[in-house]
Write a protein that holds these residues in place. Structure first.
Motif, PDB file in Angstrom:
ATOM      1  N   PRO B 267       0.823  -1.211   0.000  1.00  0.00           N
ATOM      2  CA  PRO B 267       0.000   0.000   0.000  1.00  0.00           C
ATOM      3  C   PRO B 267       0.856   1.261   0.000  1.00  0.00           C
ATOM      4  O   PRO B 267       0.530   2.213  -0.695  1.00  0.00           O
ATOM      5  N   ALA B 268       1.952   1.260   0.731  1.00  0.00           N
ATOM      6  CA  ALA B 268       2.800   2.458   0.798  1.00  0.00           C
ATOM      7  C   ALA B 268       3.260   2.850  -0.599  1.00  0.00           C
ATOM      8  O   ALA B 268       3.221   4.030  -0.969  1.00  0.00           O
ATOM      9  N   ALA B 269       3.676   1.860  -1.401  1.00  0.00           N
ATOM     10  CA  ALA B 269       4.169   2.165  -2.746  1.00  0.00           C
ATOM     11  C   ALA B 269       3.087   2.847  -3.573  1.00  0.00           C
ATOM     12  O   ALA B 269       3.353   3.815  -4.284  1.00  0.00           O
ATOM     13  N   PHE B 270       1.856   2.362  -3.443  1.00  0.00           N
ATOM     14  CA  PHE B 270       0.809   2.926  -4.291  1.00  0.00           C
ATOM     15  C   PHE B 270       0.272   4.239  -3.730  1.00  0.00           C
ATOM     16  O   PHE B 270      -0.185   5.094  -4.487  1.00  0.00           O
ATOM     17  N   ILE B 271       0.375   4.404  -2.412  1.00  0.00           N
ATOM     18  CA  ILE B 271       0.011   5.704  -1.847  1.00  0.00           C
ATOM     19  C   ILE B 271       0.992   6.757  -2.353  1.00  0.00           C
ATOM     20  O   ILE B 271       0.605   7.875  -2.700  1.00  0.00           O
ATOM     21  N   ILE B 272       2.265   6.376  -2.438  1.00  0.00           N
ATOM     22  CA  ILE B 272       3.253   7.304  -2.986  1.00  0.00           C
ATOM     23  C   ILE B 272       2.853   7.707  -4.400  1.00  0.00           C
ATOM     24  O   ILE B 272       2.895   8.879  -4.768  1.00  0.00           O
ATOM     25  N   LEU B 273       2.428   6.721  -5.193  1.00  0.00           N
ATOM     26  CA  LEU B 273       2.012   7.012  -6.571  1.00  0.00           C
ATOM     27  C   LEU B 273       0.887   8.043  -6.579  1.00  0.00           C
ATOM     28  O   LEU B 273       0.933   9.033  -7.308  1.00  0.00           O
ATOM     29  N   ILE B 274      -0.099   7.829  -5.724  1.00  0.00           N
ATOM     30  CA  ILE B 274      -1.251   8.732  -5.715  1.00  0.00           C
ATOM     31  C   ILE B 274      -0.825  10.130  -5.274  1.00  0.00           C
ATOM     32  O   ILE B 274      -1.190  11.131  -5.890  1.00  0.00           O
ATOM     33  N   ILE B 275      -0.014  10.183  -4.202  1.00  0.00           N
ATOM     34  CA  ILE B 275       0.407  11.494  -3.703  1.00  0.00           C
ATOM     35  C   ILE B 275       1.209  12.240  -4.777  1.00  0.00           C
ATOM     36  O   ILE B 275       0.990  13.425  -5.029  1.00  0.00           O
ATOM     37  N   ILE B 276       2.111  11.505  -5.426  1.00  0.00           N
ATOM     38  CA  ILE B 276       2.923  12.155  -6.468  1.00  0.00           C
ATOM     39  C   ILE B 276       2.025  12.691  -7.583  1.00  0.00           C
ATOM     40  O   ILE B 276       2.188  13.814  -8.059  1.00  0.00           O
ATOM     41  N   LEU B 277       1.043  11.889  -7.972  1.00  0.00           N
ATOM     42  CA  LEU B 277       0.167  12.320  -9.063  1.00  0.00           C
ATOM     43  C   LEU B 277      -0.618  13.568  -8.678  1.00  0.00           C
ATOM     44  O   LEU B 277      -0.897  14.414  -9.514  1.00  0.00           O
ATOM     45  N   ILE B 278      -0.943  13.678  -7.387  1.00  0.00           N
ATOM     46  CA  ILE B 278      -1.721  14.839  -6.968  1.00  0.00           C
ATOM     47  C   ILE B 278      -0.822  16.053  -6.759  1.00  0.00           C
ATOM     48  O   ILE B 278      -1.113  17.141  -7.239  1.00  0.00           O
ATOM     49  N   VAL B 279       0.303  15.845  -6.055  1.00  0.00           N
ATOM     50  CA  VAL B 279       1.114  16.988  -5.644  1.00  0.00           C
ATOM     51  C   VAL B 279       2.109  17.415  -6.722  1.00  0.00           C
ATOM     52  O   VAL B 279       2.278  18.596  -6.999  1.00  0.00           O
TER      53      VAL B 279
END
Lengths: 394, 293
Positions: B267-279
């Motif tokens: 989950p951490a890896a994919f949360i990073i993906l989401i955060i990067i895409l947003i920020v």
């Protein structure tokens, strides 16, 4: 950025679709339903996938016994036909296979599956069609007993002992023989089998004054365990209990030794596979122990005869799953004999009343929960070979 | 502190695998704006080629690595010619769906070919453990993975920045039509990019086979997705970004399993993906640098 999310959703959908499609395949040729001179027994076994060695060994063991029976004239004047299909170590596929065996091939009983999870995947199909199934090695408690109603499942039997027993045996062994005071659990998060073993090990270990200093989990398809193992190493336990199947276990033990963990790893019957020393390496497996249903090295005439026959036929020493497959065949043939008409319903009743059936892993009788009453052995790994350590009575 | 450094070592070895795969994603995206979802499966094919060379032909490590890299380079080019080139002027979603199709084809085709069972590599590199500062353990395999990764990355940097082909790649990624008008053979350049990306993925596959010692036909799915995350993290289309993203992701995963709960890693890896895409939708390295390949 929407594109990426749409992408991801699409990908997930496609992957799931692929799973379904591959699930529906398998078995091209049509098989005719039983003719009058045959009793068809179905096999729903793991012939490929992550626990392929379990199912293959069971198939070999069972086929060997059915051939013996047929050579001696069969049962009830009929020959036994063993119709084995591959469930690809997958619970959904196991349900497909069971449906086909029961509705199309008209089997009178199903042997399988090797794991608790896959067995639970198809037992509803069997129960709905009133065909008895007997799992050679599904050890989870809830396989034969519904955890919600606490009632025994009428059509489900097993040839192996149950997880509580296996977990407790290992906890006793850790406390008494290894003098362990602290333990870490490292559990396969997707397997009811592993979780069951861990739970009973934990309860029993604590009861005897031991302490669980850490509980970690992994996914069976993981490749890298080093980060978690480094953490476990830092907790400094006396033993590490890894109830799981051989593939991740091999990687865990290998990587654990690589980062310098020297304490014993303990496990259950899911470890028993010739693949385990291949993956982990013989030296890494030194100082590891697991509970099992039988040892080919035990000094027992029944076992010796079985090992010799099996070796002559398949060119290898039979592992536990070969023995359990053989025993399952013994139980089924015994039940068919006593059923008189070989109907699924009568076979089910005969199975439930099995008394002192002489098999390889012991003299088997079922208790009221359809579990056989039998003991366990503990094996030690030495340079990639299993060494018989001790036998534990229930 | 010791545990921290041990986790750092674990994370870097894992991260170098991600980085090698992420490079292929990022280069292909840079040049044809295609997220090549079959890339993780090329890595799997590479692992099987390594297995074939070491276990069946009995080759040693370096020849096996080269064989896998060469065959996968050819495979990458063939896939590009057959599956992606005919769709180059179609909507991007068509190429993407094709990529997923190629991915499934490779996975299940391989399963048909080699059975779904796990294969184990022979011991081509005997294991040596080195102790650093007391309890810190590093193995020769971890060092080899890191060294090979770094060598391949330097080689890639050299190709991209110092050779004519590299110049052509940069030109095509910058403006395909203008590059064509300047006399650059765009088709060859794209093929070359696929070849390099695929050979890097194959190298990662062989390294994983040697390092973890067990391979199976579906092994490419998760690392493929993780490498995609790494590429997006660094800024898709940017080579140094993919390297940094890969290493960073490996280290984050090691730290999450080491200090948090082991199951929070994915989950951490994919949360990073989401955060990067947003920020930071352009990724860590994607601010003003417009040079892509």
């Amino acid at each position: 950025m929407k594109k990426h999310f749409r992408l991801a959703a699409l990908l997930v959908a496609l992957v799931m679709l692929a799973g379904l499609v591959s699930g529906c395949g398998g078995g091209g040729e049509e098989k005719k339903a039983a003719d009058a001179n045959e009793i068809v027994i179905g096999g729903n076994l793991e012939l490929s996938g992550p626990v392929a060695t379990f199912g293959t060994a069971m198939k070999n063991g069972a086929e060997m016994y059915f051939e013996e029976v047929n050579a001696a004239g069969g049962v009830l004047g009929k020959k036994i036909k063993f119709n084995v299909m591959d469930n690809k170590s997958d619970a959904t596929e196991a349900a497909n296979v069971a449906t086909r065996l029961i509705t199309q091939d008209k089997v009178v009983a199903v042997m399988g599956a090797a794991t608790s999870g896959n067995t639970m995947g198809f037992m509803q199909v069997a129960t709905d069609n009133k065909v008895p199934i007997i799992t050679p090695s599904g050890t989870a408690l809830e396989v034969t007993v519904d955890p919600n109603t606490k009632k025994v499942r009428d059509y489900v039997f097993r040839t192996c002992f149950i997880d509580p027993f296996q977990g407790i045996v290992m906890a006793n062994f850790a406390t008494n023989d290894l003098k362990a005071k602290t333990a870490v659990l490292y559990v396969d998060n997707q397997s009811p089998y592993a979780k069951g073993l861990a739970q009973f090990f934990k309860d029993s270990f604590i009861k005897q004054g031991g302490k669980i200093v850490g509980e970690e989990a992994f996914m069976p398809e993981d490749q890298d365990f080093k980060a978690t193992l480094t953490k476990i190493k830092g907790l400094n336990p006396d033993v590490i209990y890894v109830p799981a199947y051989y593939e991740p276990v091999g990687k865990i033990v290998k990587q654990g030794r690589e980062i310098g963990i020297t304490v014993p790893f303990l496990g259950g019957d899911g470890w028993d596979s010739p693949k385990l020393p291949e993956i982990a390496g013989g030296a890494a497996l030194n100082n590891t122990y697991f509970s099992n249903h039988y040892s080919s090295q035990k000094d027992d005439p029944e076992i010796k005869g079985f090992v010799e026959k099996y070796q002559a036929k398949f060119g290898q020493v039979p592992d536990t799953f070969a023995a359990l497959g053989y025993d399952t065949a013994v139980l089924l043939v015994d039940a068919i004999k006593r059923s008189e008409d070989a109907s699924p319903e009568k076979i089910k009743e005969a199975l439930a009343n099995a008394k002192d059936v002489q098999a390889i892993t012991g003299k088997l009788s079922f208790d009221e929960n359809h579990n056989p009453i039998k003991g366990a052995v503990i094996l030690e790994m030495k340079d990639g070979k299993q060494v018989y350590k001790t036998y534990v009575q229930p | 502190m010791e545990v921290f450094f041990q986790q750092l070592i674990n994370g870097i070895s894992l991260g170098s695998i991600y980085a090698l795969i992420a490079l292929g994603y990022t280069m292909v995206y840079g040049i044809v704006q295609l997220i090549n979802f079959a890339h993780g499966d090329i890595y799997m094919v590479g692992a099987y080629l390594g297995f074939f060379a070491t276990a069946i032909l009995g080759w040693s490590f370096i020849p096996a690595l080269l064989l896998a890299m060469i065959v996968c380079a050819i495979l990458g080019v063939v896939i590009e010619k057959l599956a992606y080139k005919p769709l180059r002027n179609s909507p991007r979603i068509a190429a993407l769906i094709t990529a997923i199709g190629v991915s499934l084809f490779l996975e299940y085709g391989m399963m048909l070919l080699v059975k779904p069972d796990v294969r184990t590599f022979p011991q081509v590199l005997s294991e040596v453990q080195y102790k650093l500062f007391g309890n810190l353990v590093i193995t020769n395999r971890q060092i080899i993975i890191l060294v090979i990764t770094v060598v391949l990355m330097l080689l890639l940097q050299y190709i991209v920045h110092k050779t004519r082909m590299g110049k052509a790649m940069r030109a095509v990624s910058y403006d395909k039509q203008a590059a064509q008008l300047m006399g650059i053979n765009v088709n060859n350049t794209i093929s070359f990019t696929f070849a390099i990306g695929s050979s890097l993925a194959a190298a990662a596959g062989v390294l994983v086979g040697i390092y973890y010692n067990a391979i199976n036909p579906l092994m490419g799915i998760m690392p493929g997705l993780k490498a995609f995350v790494a590429a997006v993290l660094g800024g898709i289309g940017i080579i140094p970004g993919a390297m940094a993203g890969g290493f960073l992701l490996g280290i984050v995963e090691a730290m999450v399993s080491g200090y948090g709960k082991s199951l929070y890693r994915d989950p951490a890896a994919f949360i990073i993906l989401i955060i990067i895409l947003i920020v930071l939708p352009a990724g860590l390295f994607g601010k003003n640098v417009r040079e892509k390949v």
